[in-house]
Write an enzyme that holds these catalytic residues in place. Structure first.
Site, short mmCIF file in Angstrom:
data_model
loop_
_atom_site.label_atom_id
_atom_site.label_comp_id
_atom_site.label_asym_id
_atom_site.label_seq_id
_atom_site.Cartn_x
_atom_site.Cartn_y
_atom_site.Cartn_z
N LYS A 17 58.58 72.38 56.51
CA LYS A 17 57.50 71.62 57.14
C LYS A 17 56.15 71.95 56.49
O LYS A 17 55.33 71.06 56.23
CB LYS A 17 57.45 71.93 58.64
CG LYS A 17 56.46 71.09 59.43
CD LYS A 17 56.55 71.39 60.92
CE LYS A 17 57.83 70.85 61.51
NZ LYS A 17 57.85 70.97 63.00
N PHE A 18 55.94 73.24 56.21
CA PHE A 18 54.70 73.66 55.56
C PHE A 18 54.60 73.08 54.15
O PHE A 18 53.51 72.69 53.72
CB PHE A 18 54.64 75.19 55.51
CG PHE A 18 53.35 75.74 54.96
CD1 PHE A 18 52.15 75.54 55.62
CD2 PHE A 18 53.34 76.46 53.77
CE1 PHE A 18 50.96 76.05 55.12
CE2 PHE A 18 52.16 76.97 53.26
CZ PHE A 18 50.97 76.76 53.93
N GLN A 19 55.70 73.02 53.44
CA GLN A 19 55.70 72.43 52.10
C GLN A 19 55.26 70.97 52.17
O GLN A 19 54.47 70.51 51.34
CB GLN A 19 57.09 72.53 51.47
CG GLN A 19 57.19 71.92 50.08
CD GLN A 19 56.34 72.67 49.07
OE1 GLN A 19 56.44 73.88 48.95
NE2 GLN A 19 55.49 71.95 48.35
N ARG A 20 55.74 70.25 53.17
CA ARG A 20 55.34 68.84 53.31
C ARG A 20 53.85 68.73 53.65
O ARG A 20 53.15 67.84 53.16
CB ARG A 20 56.18 68.16 54.40
CG ARG A 20 57.65 67.99 54.01
CD ARG A 20 58.37 67.03 54.96
NE ARG A 20 58.45 67.55 56.32
CZ ARG A 20 59.45 68.31 56.77
NH1 ARG A 20 60.44 68.65 55.95
NH2 ARG A 20 59.47 68.72 58.03
N GLY A 68 39.80 66.59 55.07
CA GLY A 68 41.23 66.40 54.84
C GLY A 68 41.50 64.97 54.46
O GLY A 68 40.68 64.07 54.68
N ARG A 69 42.66 64.74 53.88
CA ARG A 69 43.02 63.41 53.40
C ARG A 69 42.97 62.36 54.51
O ARG A 69 42.46 61.25 54.32
CB ARG A 69 44.41 63.46 52.78
CG ARG A 69 44.97 62.11 52.37
CD ARG A 69 46.41 62.22 51.93
NE ARG A 69 46.99 60.92 51.69
CZ ARG A 69 48.27 60.72 51.36
NH1 ARG A 69 49.07 61.77 51.23
NH2 ARG A 69 48.73 59.51 51.16
N CYS A 88 32.47 73.30 59.34
CA CYS A 88 32.51 72.34 58.25
C CYS A 88 31.35 71.34 58.22
O CYS A 88 31.15 70.67 57.22
CB CYS A 88 33.83 71.57 58.28
SG CYS A 88 35.28 72.59 57.90
N LEU A 96 42.70 72.44 65.68
CA LEU A 96 42.37 71.17 65.03
C LEU A 96 43.18 70.08 65.72
O LEU A 96 44.37 69.93 65.45
CB LEU A 96 42.70 71.21 63.54
CG LEU A 96 42.11 72.37 62.72
CD1 LEU A 96 42.78 72.46 61.37
CD2 LEU A 96 40.60 72.17 62.56
#
Length: 389
Positions: free
Chosen positions: A55-58, A306-307, A164, A267
């Site tokens: 999941k973290f990789q995704r 973020g994207r 931010c 978040l």
């Protein structure tokens, strides 16, 4: 007899606050996002969490980040195993790192900005230092004055835990200082370090996992002043107006708490929606007085939260893809460096504008916007005017 109004006039600058120099810096340790999931789960002893690792990789892939800089190396983490746990007491170790490293990288960025500015450091009258990383008395603003050898009479403003949106905040404060103090030269330094938030994975805390995939270390320094000295100082952007808004009904969208385990944060998944739903109102308030309603006619320096945020803002405002190119390039090459991000984007924009032969520092355009988004949920809006190249 001299009138109060006469005294006030003499005390103030005539022209608008202007960006006179920009410098950026990062720790030397650069991590490859494509292999970061393997590294992260190995150094945090989480390799047995195979599903969470996938999941973290995704998550890492969806960020569209290629590289990030981080002070924390595998060697440092081995020496501080509590920082690799999900929630183990580690604040002392984190603070010791940050009160040393935050001003050090800040000094590197400031040195570059001062060199570009080309004036003696003795002409710096004010210092604004902003960080979400580490707290000390006296603050890292004091440490920076010592490291740089600034005059002890420099007026200091230390801003902690803004998050931010703070790139806009420091410009808002610097504008007031520069325009209300004749001959003022304000050094802004934003320096961020993820040693405050790094921790191991836990399947019940996806907010932390997203942060581990997104945040990075970096510092930016800006010199601000009004009435640039002709043929001595080179103006880059003018700061035309600034504004800060707390978004209604957004409490709990973004926040953090400093605890024994470091800075924990949350978040909310609704953040991209909240920002995109309020972006037109912020733009209208800033640009209606200028008669500007086509937001493709201005240049964009948007905090790269973020994207998903960038995608939804583009869609909501009907922006052409190229309007966010500088922002997305910094996201790809550096990740989210919190308050410092917008100045990396500003620096890249003015350099690319020069390299490609455009007529102004703002991608050939006259007017632009700088946005900061962060805890609150807070939106900072800064209207900029570019300078001829």
């Amino acid at each position: 007899m001299v009138s109060v109004s006469g005294i006030r006039k003499v005390q103030r600058a005539e022209g608008p606050a202007t960006v006179l120099a920009i410098g950026t810096a990062n720790p030397p340790n650069c991590v490859d996002q494509s292999t970061y999931a393997d590294y992260y789960f190995r150094v945090t002893n989480g390799e047995h969490m195979t599903d969470l690792k996938k999941k973290f990789q995704r998550i890492c892939e969806r960020t569209q980040i290629k590289n990030r800089h981080m002070y924390l190396t595998e060697e440092i983490l081995k020496e501080n195993p509590n920082m690799c746990a999900y929630k183990a007491p580690s604040l002392d170790a984190r603070e010791d790192m940050m009160i040393r490293e935050v001003p050090r990288v800040g000094k590197e960025a400031a040195t570059k900005a001062i060199k570009e500015w080309g004036q003696p450091m003795s002409k710096i009258t004010h210092l604004i230092f902003c960080t979400t990383s580490g707290v000390a008395l006296p603050g890292v603003d004091y440490e920076l004055i010592v490291l740089l050898g600034l005059d002890p009479s420099v007026k200091r403003y230390m801003m902690y835990h803004q998050g931010c949106f703070a790139g806009g905040t420091v410009l808002r404060l610097a504008k007031d200082l520069a325009e209300n103090n004749k001959d003022a030269r304000v050094l802004i330094v934003c320096s961020e370090n993820t040693a405050v938030t790094f921790r191991g994975p836990n399947e019940t805390d996806m907010d932390s996992l997203v942060g581990q995939a997104l945040f990075a270390d970096g510092a930016a320094a800006i010199i601000i002043g009004s009435d640039p000295v002709p043929e001595v100082e080179n103006p880059i952007f003018e700061i035309v107006s600034t504004d800060q808004q707390l978004v209604p009904n957004s409490h709990g969208a973004i926040g953090g708490l400093l605890r024994e385990v470091g800075l924990t944060f949350y978040l909310n998944k609704s953040v991209p929606d909240i920002i995109s739903q309020n972006i037109n109102g912020a733009l209208s308030k800033a640009f209606d007085p200028l008669g500007i309603s086509d937001y493709n006619s201005i240049f964009w320096i948007a905090h790269l939260g973020g994207r998903a945020i960038l995608d939804q803002v583009e869609q909501k405002v009907n922006l052409k893809p190229e309007k966010m190119k500088a922002t997305r390039d910094v996201l790809s090459n550096y990740g989210n460096m919190s308050s410092a991000c917008v100045f990396f984007i500003m620096d890249l924009m003015r350099k690319k504008s020069l390299e490609t032969g455009l007529k102004t520092t703002g991608e050939g355009l006259d007017w632009g916007v700088l946005f900061g988004f962060g805890p609150g949920l807070t939106i900072e809006t800064v209207v900029l005017r570019s300078m001829a190249i």
